[in-house]
Design a protein around this motif. Structure first.
Motif, short mmCIF file in Angstrom:
data_model
loop_
_atom_site.label_atom_id
_atom_site.label_comp_id
_atom_site.label_asym_id
_atom_site.label_seq_id
_atom_site.Cartn_x
_atom_site.Cartn_y
_atom_site.Cartn_z
N ARG A 45 0.85 -1.18 0.00
CA ARG A 45 0.00 0.00 0.00
C ARG A 45 0.89 1.24 0.00
NH1 ARG A 45 -4.95 0.24 4.21
NH2 ARG A 45 -5.19 -1.82 3.22
N ASP A 46 0.70 2.10 -0.97
CA ASP A 46 1.54 3.28 -1.14
C ASP A 46 0.73 4.57 -1.03
OD1 ASP A 46 3.40 1.63 -3.74
OD2 ASP A 46 3.95 1.89 -1.63
N SER A 47 1.37 5.60 -0.50
CA SER A 47 0.74 6.91 -0.43
C SER A 47 0.67 7.54 -1.82
CB SER A 47 1.52 7.82 0.51
OG SER A 47 0.97 9.12 0.53
N VAL A 48 -0.47 8.12 -2.13
CA VAL A 48 -0.69 8.75 -3.43
C VAL A 48 -0.69 10.27 -3.31
CG1 VAL A 48 -2.37 9.05 -5.29
CG2 VAL A 48 -2.00 6.78 -4.30
N ALA A 49 -1.42 10.75 -2.29
CA ALA A 49 -1.55 12.20 -2.14
C ALA A 49 -1.84 12.55 -0.68
CB ALA A 49 -2.68 12.74 -3.03
N THR A 50 -1.38 13.73 -0.27
CA THR A 50 -1.52 14.20 1.11
C THR A 50 -2.03 15.63 1.11
OG1 THR A 50 0.35 12.84 1.83
CG2 THR A 50 -0.28 14.68 3.26
N VAL A 51 -2.95 15.93 2.03
CA VAL A 51 -3.32 17.32 2.29
C VAL A 51 -3.26 17.56 3.80
CG1 VAL A 51 -5.81 16.79 2.26
CG2 VAL A 51 -5.03 19.15 1.91
N ASN A 58 0.77 17.28 -1.29
CA ASN A 58 1.96 16.58 -1.76
C ASN A 58 1.49 15.34 -2.52
OD1 ASN A 58 4.79 16.26 -1.99
ND2 ASN A 58 4.70 14.65 -0.45
N TYR A 59 2.25 14.98 -3.57
CA TYR A 59 1.82 13.88 -4.44
C TYR A 59 2.97 12.92 -4.74
CZ TYR A 59 -2.10 16.99 -5.33
OH TYR A 59 -3.20 17.80 -5.17
N ALA A 60 2.62 11.67 -4.95
CA ALA A 60 3.58 10.71 -5.49
C ALA A 60 3.94 11.14 -6.91
CB ALA A 60 2.98 9.32 -5.48
N ASP A 61 5.19 10.86 -7.29
CA ASP A 61 5.63 11.27 -8.62
C ASP A 61 4.75 10.68 -9.72
OD1 ASP A 61 9.21 11.22 -7.85
OD2 ASP A 61 7.68 12.79 -7.59
N GLY A 65 0.42 16.05 -11.50
CA GLY A 65 -0.13 16.64 -12.71
C GLY A 65 -1.41 15.98 -13.18
N ARG A 66 -1.76 14.84 -12.60
CA ARG A 66 -2.99 14.13 -13.00
C ARG A 66 -4.01 14.07 -11.87
NH1 ARG A 66 -2.83 8.88 -14.20
NH2 ARG A 66 -1.05 8.41 -12.84
N PHE A 67 -3.55 13.95 -10.64
CA PHE A 67 -4.44 13.82 -9.48
C PHE A 67 -4.40 15.10 -8.66
CE2 PHE A 67 -4.26 8.89 -8.81
CZ PHE A 67 -4.58 8.71 -10.14
N THR A 68 -5.54 15.42 -8.04
CA THR A 68 -5.63 16.57 -7.15
C THR A 68 -6.37 16.17 -5.88
OG1 THR A 68 -5.71 18.10 -9.04
CG2 THR A 68 -6.41 18.96 -6.89
#
Length: 117
Positions: A45-51, A58-61, A65-68
Motif C-alpha cells: 500500500r503506497d501513499s498517493v496524495a496528502t493534504v 503533496n503527491y507521489a511522482d 499533474g494528474r491527481f488533485t
C-alpha cells in the motif's frame, strides 16, 4: 464512533476521470492530515496524495499533474480528483486520517478503481 465512508470508485477507460470522496465522522476532521493510499494486487500500500491541516498538498511522482487532493473541513470530506487515468492506476484506494499530536490513525474501507478498455 469513528467512521470513514469512501465512494466514487468504479470502472473507467484509459484517459478518463474519477472523483473519490471520503466522509469522516467521529473525529475532529480539521485536526487530521488526510491522505489517499492505493494498493494494487500483490503490491504494498503506497501513499498517493496528502493534504495537511493547513491545506498544503503533496503527491507521489506517478500521479503528479494528474491527481488533485482537496479537503472540505465543513463537510468532513477529503476528495481525490483523478484525471488522465492509466491502467497502472488500477488499485483499491484508501483514505487515511492521521493526527500528528496524539498519533491516532484511521483508515477507510477502500474503494476499487479499475482502469481498462
Amino acid at each position: 464512533q469513528v467512521q470513514f465512508v469512501e465512494s466514487g470508485g468504479g470502472l473507467v477507460q484509459p484517459g478518463g476521470s474519477l472523483r473519490l470522496s471520503c466522509v469522516a465522522s467521529g473525529i475532529t476532521f480539521s485536526s487530521y492530515v488526510m491522505r489517499w493510499y492505493r494498493q494494487a494486487p500483490g503490491k504494498q500500500r503506497d501513499s498517493v496524495a496528502t493534504v495537511t491541516n493547513g491545506g498544503s498538498t503533496n503527491y507521489a511522482d506517478s500521479v503528479k499533474g494528474r491527481f488533485t487532493i482537496s479537503r472540505d473541513n465543513a463537510k468532513n470530506t477529503v476528495y481525490l480528483q483523478m484525471n488522465s487515468l492509466k491502467a497502472e492506476d488500477t488499485a483499491v484506494y484508501y483514505c487515511n486520517a492521521a493526527n500528528l499530536a496524539n498519533y491516532r490513525n484511521y483508515w477507510g474501507q477502500g474503494t476499487q478503481v479499475t482502469v481498462s478498455s
